[in-house]
Design a protein around this motif. Structure first.
Motif, mmCIF file in Angstrom:
data_model
loop_
_atom_site.group_PDB
_atom_site.id
_atom_site.type_symbol
_atom_site.label_atom_id
_atom_site.label_comp_id
_atom_site.label_asym_id
_atom_site.label_seq_id
_atom_site.Cartn_x
_atom_site.Cartn_y
_atom_site.Cartn_z
ATOM 1 N N PHE A 1 1.735 2.055 -3.542
ATOM 2 C CA PHE A 1 0.468 2.286 -4.225
ATOM 3 C C PHE A 1 -0.028 3.705 -3.961
ATOM 4 N N LEU B 1 -6.815 -4.526 -2.284
ATOM 5 C CA LEU B 1 -5.509 -5.043 -2.696
ATOM 6 C C LEU B 1 -5.203 -6.394 -2.059
ATOM 7 N N ILE C 1 -4.240 -3.794 -10.429
ATOM 8 C CA ILE C 1 -3.704 -2.731 -9.584
ATOM 9 C C ILE C 1 -3.885 -1.383 -10.263
ATOM 10 N N ARG D 1 2.306 6.533 -5.424
ATOM 11 C CA ARG D 1 2.102 6.751 -6.850
ATOM 12 C C ARG D 1 0.759 7.418 -7.110
ATOM 13 N N SER E 1 -9.274 0.806 -0.468
ATOM 14 C CA SER E 1 -8.386 0.283 -1.511
ATOM 15 C C SER E 1 -7.420 -0.747 -0.946
ATOM 16 N N LEU F 1 -6.121 1.871 -8.811
ATOM 17 C CA LEU F 1 -5.677 3.254 -8.688
ATOM 18 C C LEU F 1 -6.749 4.214 -9.193
ATOM 19 N N LEU G 1 0.826 -1.205 0.000
ATOM 20 C CA LEU G 1 0.000 0.000 0.000
ATOM 21 C C LEU G 1 0.864 1.260 0.000
#
Length: 405
Positions: free
Chosen positions: A88, A307, A385, A91, A303, A389, A85
């Protein structure tokens, strides 16, 4: 994780509005002649010095407490939900921040650029934004945010524009209106000769430990973008500064709160709040950012839960053999959602041909997608993934619309 919840001063005072001064204006490089009327003077906005100011807040106390709880919940649950995470969210925050500036190449082009392949300038810019944010937050973890760290982050951010990178501006800039003169501009920041002292004052404010964390982060951001210290990249570095303040103060240790997704959901509101700050309504901007922290943290937690379900779904779809290259890739895909053959080989510890076959099987299973088919630099990305996002941005946007309305 330990952090100090500072008490908010309730004594009566108002946050100082920017003052306006008339300064001589000279057209730069003769460009002003293209639009007819050229002003002899320009009204510049000059922020107050804030290094020693106390923030008087009445309506933001409960919102600040709720935001602290939400961010702490996200930070504490990071290990429970998914170690990847961290990357993730990093980004996601950097790319959303770029989108606010209308820099958006899409996740597939971003993955291509991140993997090192030739790609569109927008994708390269988004990758630079990720690296700039990561670097600034990492240095903030040492307990200090310095001029050197800000200049370094800016240098990374606009590396393609090397002549402007990592230096305060030496020219007058403005936001909105004509490209050639500040006539009818939405905002004209302070003249360049004031930038160094205003930035020194801001960094002194950021170094304080007696200001509530989210208050400090909000005001630091609004003050930074109002000073507008660089020719370009001010919004992205200013939003990265929020994450850096949270890291310096110990509120975050592993995660980056995706606050830019809230701002992206309603950019008009975000810019209006910045304008209100310049008029002296600092409390309004602090309240805006604390609510943003709640919405962003809640969306990030959702999120994170998504994941953690992906590896099992991938195994069900691909059915890899035990100890196979396929299994090794799936076990590491959350940590490495963008793969080159060299990166994949490092995970499988097998031959190129075996790794290629494993990658192709995962493509056939719909788990990977080839985002660059170049013979020299083939790149694969985990589609689930990438989709998450986008889902994170959308979910935070829905929370923002419902909450701020």
């Amino acid at each position: 994780m330990a952090f100090l919840i500072a008490k908010v001063s309730l004594k009566h005072m108002s946050w100082p509005a920017h003052r306006t001064e008339q300064r001589p204006w000279t057209a730069q490089n003769g460009r002003g002649t293209r639009v007819g009327v050229v002003p002899e003077q320009v009204a510049v906005s000059i922020p107050a010095r804030i290094a020693e100011l106390d923030f008087a807040a009445k309506r933001t106390i409960s919102a600040s407490e709720a935001a602290l709880i939400a961010v702490t919940h996200l930070e504490a649950g990071q290990g429970q939900y998914s170690p990847p995470l961290r990357e993730f969210l990093l980004r996601g925050e950097a790319v959303a921040s770029s989108r606010i500036e209308h820099i958006d190449a899409g996740w597939r082009a971003f993955s291509k650029a991140f993997g090192g392949a030739a790609s569109r300038p927008e994708a390269q810019s988004q990758v630079c934004a990720v690296r700039a944010l990561a670097g600034l937050v990492e240095t903030a973890a040492t307990g200090r945010i310095t001029e050197a760290s800000l200049l370094s982050a800016h240098r990374v951010l606009i590396a393609p524009e090397w002549e402007k990178a990592g230096r305060y501006r030496t020219v007058q800039t403005w936001i909105g209106g004509s490209d050639y003169t500040p006539l009818n501009a939405l905002y004209v920041p302070p003249p360049p000769e004031l930038v160094p002292e205003l930035m020194a004052d801001l960094l002194a404010f950021v170094a304080r430990g007696d200001v509530p964390i989210l208050v400090q982060a909000a005001i630091a951001h609004a003050q930074f973008v109002s000073i507008h210290p660089f020719v370009s990249g001010n919004g992205r570095i200013g939003r990265a500064l929020v994450s850096a303040v949270l890291r310096r103060r110990g509120l975050t240790d592993r995660v980056t709160v995706p606050l830019s997704s809230v701002m992206l959901a309603d950019t008009s509101r975000y810019f209006a709040q910045l304008a209100a700050y310049r008029a002296g309504a600092a409390e309004e901007f602090v309240l805006y950012l604390t609510l943003a922290a709640v919405y962003a943290s809640e969306g990030a937690i959702d999120s994170a839960r998504t994941l953690t379900t992906l590896p099992r779904q991938w195994r069900d779809r691909a059915r890899p053999r035990a100890a196979s290259a396929d299994e090794a890739l799936l076990a590491n895909l959350l940590d490495h959602p963008i793969l080159t053959i060299a990166g994949a080989n490092a995970l499988t510890t097998t031959t190129d041909s075996a790794t290629y076959r494993a990658l192709e099987r995962l493509v056939e299973a719909g788990i990977l997608e080839v985002v660059s088919d170049s013979k020299r630099n083939r790149i694969w990305a985990a589609t689930d993934i990438l989709a998450e996002l986008d889902a994170l941005n959308a979910a935070i946007g829905r929370r923002t619309t419902a909450g701020l309305s």
